[in-house]
Design an enzyme around this catalytic site. Sequence first.
Site, PDB file in Angstrom:
ATOM      1  N   CYS A 189      -3.528 -16.391 -30.616  1.00  0.00           N
ATOM      2  CA  CYS A 189      -2.864 -15.583 -29.597  1.00  0.00           C
ATOM      3  C   CYS A 189      -3.478 -14.187 -29.643  1.00  0.00           C
ATOM      4  CB  CYS A 189      -1.346 -15.562 -29.800  1.00  0.00           C
ATOM      5  SG  CYS A 189      -0.846 -15.191 -31.481  1.00  0.00           S
ATOM      6  N   THR A 190      -2.930 -13.249 -28.902  1.00  0.00           N
ATOM      7  CA  THR A 190      -3.600 -11.965 -28.719  1.00  0.00           C
ATOM      8  C   THR A 190      -3.812 -11.218 -30.030  1.00  0.00           C
ATOM      9  OG1 THR A 190      -2.569 -11.813 -26.542  1.00  0.00           O
ATOM     10  CG2 THR A 190      -3.592  -9.808 -27.415  1.00  0.00           C
TER      11      THR A 190
END
Length: 296
Positions: A189-190
């Site tokens: 994820c980010t």
Amino acid sequence: MATPKVILFYALTPLADPEAVRLWQHTLAGGLGLRGRVIVSPQGINATLGGDVVELKQYVRGLRSYGPFRDADVKWSEGRADAEGRSADFPRLTVKVRDELVTFGVPGEVQVDESGVVGGGTHLTPAELHELVEREDVVFFDGRNAVESAIGRFRGAVRPDVSTTREFVDLLDSGAYDHLKDQPVVTYCTGGIRCEVLTPLMRNRGFREVYQLAGGIARYGEERGDDGLWEGSMYVFDGRRSVEFSDDAIVVGECDRCGGPTKDVIDCSNLACLAQLVRCAECVRVTADCGNPHAG
């Protein structure tokens, strides 16, 4: 002259008094003129902040002066400046207390101790990720929503068709990914925090070999740029909307109207709608509406 930057970080640790931490964070960040979003919960802290590099460094020193946050992994990126040279990535500062740092809708299922999430996936540095990929047939699993993954992802990744984080639990419980339970799965994820929560949820549901990319896409991009397994742009939660790791970044997003290449993400022009759209500039000139009469 001001040098605008954006920082992204989280720390997973038990907090006995989240409201007290919220007040301290509001005073610390607000007093330095920073803007962005800070979430505090009994599970820890998660934040993205923008401002001048000098004030951000002061903020980080203050953050790490508090024992539970001293090891917070702070990721830095270039910010945007307004006409006066001030940070223009966030309109205001918000500091809130929530039951969950990441809203999967299962606050009682995820446990946190002084070492972080209990029962989460094995953390992999970018180098360790590449070693694993060379040894095994790895499945990349995107822990973000469909709009985020549309403009950038790891090559060949499984990209759940979700609009919100809450939808992941229903998808996992539906059996849609049961065929992956015996394979090595690398979540990403980010900045890493969504995978901190997603991986124990996956393990609780029978996924046997679960990993997470330490530091998320942001850390991978810092180290590898576009010379690795990442393709496209990274969606970010500020006025920039997306960032690239080098001048060699390819465009993998497709306009939802014409199918042409784009990395642009816009908000639906219907003020009652919360949808975001992957849409090229030419089609935005025609309409910035999602076209859903029931939106919002």
